[in-house]
Design a protein around this motif. Structure first.
Motif, PDB file in Angstrom:
ATOM      1  N   GLU A 122       0.840  -1.183   0.000  1.00  0.00           N
ATOM      2  CA  GLU A 122       0.000   0.000   0.000  1.00  0.00           C
ATOM      3  C   GLU A 122       0.878   1.238   0.000  1.00  0.00           C
ATOM      4  O   GLU A 122       2.032   1.195   0.444  1.00  0.00           O
ATOM      5  CB  GLU A 122      -0.959   0.022   1.197  1.00  0.00           C
ATOM      6  N   VAL A 123       0.341   2.337  -0.498  1.00  0.00           N
ATOM      7  CA  VAL A 123       1.093   3.580  -0.579  1.00  0.00           C
ATOM      8  C   VAL A 123       0.460   4.587   0.368  1.00  0.00           C
ATOM      9  O   VAL A 123      -0.720   4.937   0.237  1.00  0.00           O
ATOM     10  CB  VAL A 123       1.121   4.138  -2.012  1.00  0.00           C
ATOM     11  N   ILE A 124       1.229   5.033   1.347  1.00  0.00           N
ATOM     12  CA  ILE A 124       0.799   6.052   2.301  1.00  0.00           C
ATOM     13  C   ILE A 124       1.599   7.315   1.984  1.00  0.00           C
ATOM     14  O   ILE A 124       2.804   7.359   2.221  1.00  0.00           O
ATOM     15  CB  ILE A 124       1.045   5.598   3.748  1.00  0.00           C
ATOM     16  N   GLY A 125       0.933   8.314   1.418  1.00  0.00           N
ATOM     17  CA  GLY A 125       1.670   9.499   0.975  1.00  0.00           C
ATOM     18  C   GLY A 125       2.667   9.098  -0.086  1.00  0.00           C
ATOM     19  O   GLY A 125       2.312   8.562  -1.129  1.00  0.00           O
ATOM     20  N   ASP A 126       3.951   9.343   0.176  1.00  0.00           N
ATOM     21  CA  ASP A 126       4.986   8.878  -0.755  1.00  0.00           C
ATOM     22  C   ASP A 126       5.867   7.815  -0.119  1.00  0.00           C
ATOM     23  O   ASP A 126       7.069   7.743  -0.359  1.00  0.00           O
ATOM     24  CB  ASP A 126       5.818  10.048  -1.295  1.00  0.00           C
ATOM     25  N   ILE A 127       5.219   6.961   0.694  1.00  0.00           N
ATOM     26  CA  ILE A 127       5.882   5.810   1.307  1.00  0.00           C
ATOM     27  C   ILE A 127       5.120   4.546   0.927  1.00  0.00           C
ATOM     28  O   ILE A 127       3.894   4.487   1.063  1.00  0.00           O
ATOM     29  CB  ILE A 127       5.935   5.948   2.841  1.00  0.00           C
ATOM     30  N   SER A 165      -3.577   2.971   7.816  1.00  0.00           N
ATOM     31  CA  SER A 165      -3.677   2.138   6.618  1.00  0.00           C
ATOM     32  C   SER A 165      -4.464   2.874   5.546  1.00  0.00           C
ATOM     33  O   SER A 165      -5.609   3.299   5.778  1.00  0.00           O
ATOM     34  CB  SER A 165      -4.352   0.802   6.922  1.00  0.00           C
ATOM     35  N   GLU A 166      -3.863   3.004   4.392  1.00  0.00           N
ATOM     36  CA  GLU A 166      -4.542   3.608   3.237  1.00  0.00           C
ATOM     37  C   GLU A 166      -5.717   2.741   2.812  1.00  0.00           C
ATOM     38  O   GLU A 166      -6.732   3.238   2.318  1.00  0.00           O
ATOM     39  CB  GLU A 166      -3.523   3.781   2.104  1.00  0.00           C
ATOM     40  N   ARG A 167      -5.606   1.432   3.000  1.00  0.00           N
ATOM     41  CA  ARG A 167      -6.635   0.509   2.552  1.00  0.00           C
ATOM     42  C   ARG A 167      -7.939   0.640   3.327  1.00  0.00           C
ATOM     43  O   ARG A 167      -8.967   0.103   2.923  1.00  0.00           O
ATOM     44  CB  ARG A 167      -6.108  -0.928   2.649  1.00  0.00           C
ATOM     45  N   PHE A 168      -7.912   1.345   4.446  1.00  0.00           N
ATOM     46  CA  PHE A 168      -9.095   1.532   5.285  1.00  0.00           C
ATOM     47  C   PHE A 168      -9.863   2.792   4.873  1.00  0.00           C
ATOM     48  O   PHE A 168     -10.898   3.109   5.449  1.00  0.00           O
ATOM     49  CB  PHE A 168      -8.641   1.626   6.739  1.00  0.00           C
ATOM     50  N   GLY A 169      -9.353   3.510   3.862  1.00  0.00           N
ATOM     51  CA  GLY A 169      -9.932   4.791   3.483  1.00  0.00           C
ATOM     52  C   GLY A 169     -11.381   4.700   3.044  1.00  0.00           C
ATOM     53  O   GLY A 169     -12.216   5.545   3.417  1.00  0.00           O
ATOM     54  N   THR A 170     -11.716   3.694   2.252  1.00  0.00           N
ATOM     55  CA  THR A 170     -13.088   3.550   1.778  1.00  0.00           C
ATOM     56  C   THR A 170     -14.045   3.304   2.934  1.00  0.00           C
ATOM     57  O   THR A 170     -15.171   3.816   2.945  1.00  0.00           O
ATOM     58  CB  THR A 170     -13.182   2.399   0.766  1.00  0.00           C
ATOM     59  N   GLU A 171     -13.621   2.529   3.912  1.00  0.00           N
ATOM     60  CA  GLU A 171     -14.457   2.270   5.083  1.00  0.00           C
ATOM     61  C   GLU A 171     -14.646   3.541   5.900  1.00  0.00           C
ATOM     62  O   GLU A 171     -15.743   3.817   6.397  1.00  0.00           O
ATOM     63  CB  GLU A 171     -13.831   1.165   5.934  1.00  0.00           C
TER      64      GLU A 171
END
Length: 339
Positions: free
Chosen positions: A94-99, A171-177
């Motif tokens: 996953e990409v968090i910002g530029d990490i 977690s970027e993957r939790f954004g939709t939730e």
């Protein structure tokens, strides 16, 4: 880069991570238990002024349009031209910002993983999580595979979140939730976010809520939370550092309480029930093994009924996996305290 080539590169990037991708105009929808809307803009077809998207949309451009990364509030990724295309095997990340954060190399060589991610993503650091989350603050141990900096600014639905994933869980993957929950907030609500982290739930809920109280025990997370309130110029969010069991008592009732701590939210459900308003909603996150929700539903029933309250489960939503048999789920509970 041609529009068709850029769209193909973006499609490949998501299909490599197990997403199903569908196309509609210059918009793609990537689905894998959740849906992510992607818009793709090639500099051969669009100018910088043409690049726009709703806040929740993830934007991809080629290097000819990289200037828009600073202008848009969206999460913008830049796809670079390559003189010679190569096939890269990359693990899921996953990409968090530029990490970029890799949870598991899944047999991919470290050097190949780095090369593959850098081929697809413009990031300054690549981290490998050595083990699962542990400790009081749910942190992982990370190995730096590329770069040194671990602090970044992540964009999500028009907000910016300063975060260091090695110091506070994110977690970027939790954004939709997070967006799903925030969309349920009604005008004028008073909202409590327990275990608030750097503030993503709180910021999204602030658009309609009258007041949002966000509590985070991790000192690093609490500091980022306060910085992000200022960064986003949000005036109706109060960020507090401390244990919810010490901070929340005496704060009165809330119309909505969010409990994004699936490992041990059951230890704090009683506290949430003490502070939920009549007909208020609790978003209760738990890990469910093998799809068996009965055990979680039983703990909900026991805690609520021993207080003489009534409740109904408005929705049960899968929102991520911890392992092959363990799923993160949210139980949306409406609690009736008096009839």
């Amino acid at each position: 880069m041609k529009q068709e080539e850029l769209e193909a590169r973006v499609r490949e990037l998501f299909e490599r991570q197990g997403f199903k991708v569908e196309k509609d105009g210059n918009q793609l929808t990537a689905s894998n238990g959740k849906k992510i809307v992607l818009k793709v803009f090639s500099s051969e077809k669009y100018s910088a002024e043409d690049v726009s998207a709703e806040k929740e949309v993830k934007v991809f451009v080629d290097e000819g349009l990289e200037e828009v990364k600073e202008d848009l509030d969206n999460d913008v990724s830049i796809i670079y031209n390559e003189e010679e295309e190569e096939d890269f095997e990359t693990p899921s990340y996953e990409v968090i910002g530029d990490i970029a954060v890799i949870n598991d190399l899944a047999g991919v060589n470290r050097d190949e993983a780095v090369e593959g991610i850098l081929h697809h993503q413009n990031v300054k650091t690549i981290l490998l999580k050595d083990e699962g989350l542990s400790g009081e603050f749910r942190l992982g141990d990370y190995e730096k595979l590329y770069g040194e900096e671990t602090e970044t600014v992540h964009k999500e639905f028009g907000y910016r979140f300063k975060v260091d994933p090695t110091e506070v869980y994110f977690s970027e993957r939790f954004g939709t939730e997070r967006k799903r929950v925030a969309d349920q907030v009604e005008d004028g609500e008073r909202v409590l976010v327990m275990f608030a982290g750097v503030g993503p739930f709180a910021m999204l809920c602030s658009e309609k809520a009258d007041e949002v109280v966000a509590v985070e025990k991790n000192p690093a997370g609490a500091e980022f939370l306060k910085e992000n309130i200022e960064l986003n110029k949000v005036e109706n969010v109060e960020g507090l550092e401390g244990d919810v069991e010490e901070v929340v008592p005496g704060m009165g009732e809330f119309d909505r309480i969010i409990m994004p701590l699936p490992e041990s939210a059951n230890e704090f459900l009683g506290l949430a029930l003490d502070h939920i308003s009549n007909n208020g909603v609790i978003h209760y996150y738990r890990f469910v093994e093998d799809g068996n929700t009965e055990e979680i539903e039983a703990e909900i029933m026991k805690e609520i009924e021993q207080r003489g309250f009534e409740y109904k489960i408005l929705d049960t939503v899968e929102c991520g996996e911890r392992g092959p048999t363990s799923t993160r789920m949210c139980f949306d509970l409406q609690v009736t305290k008096s009839i």
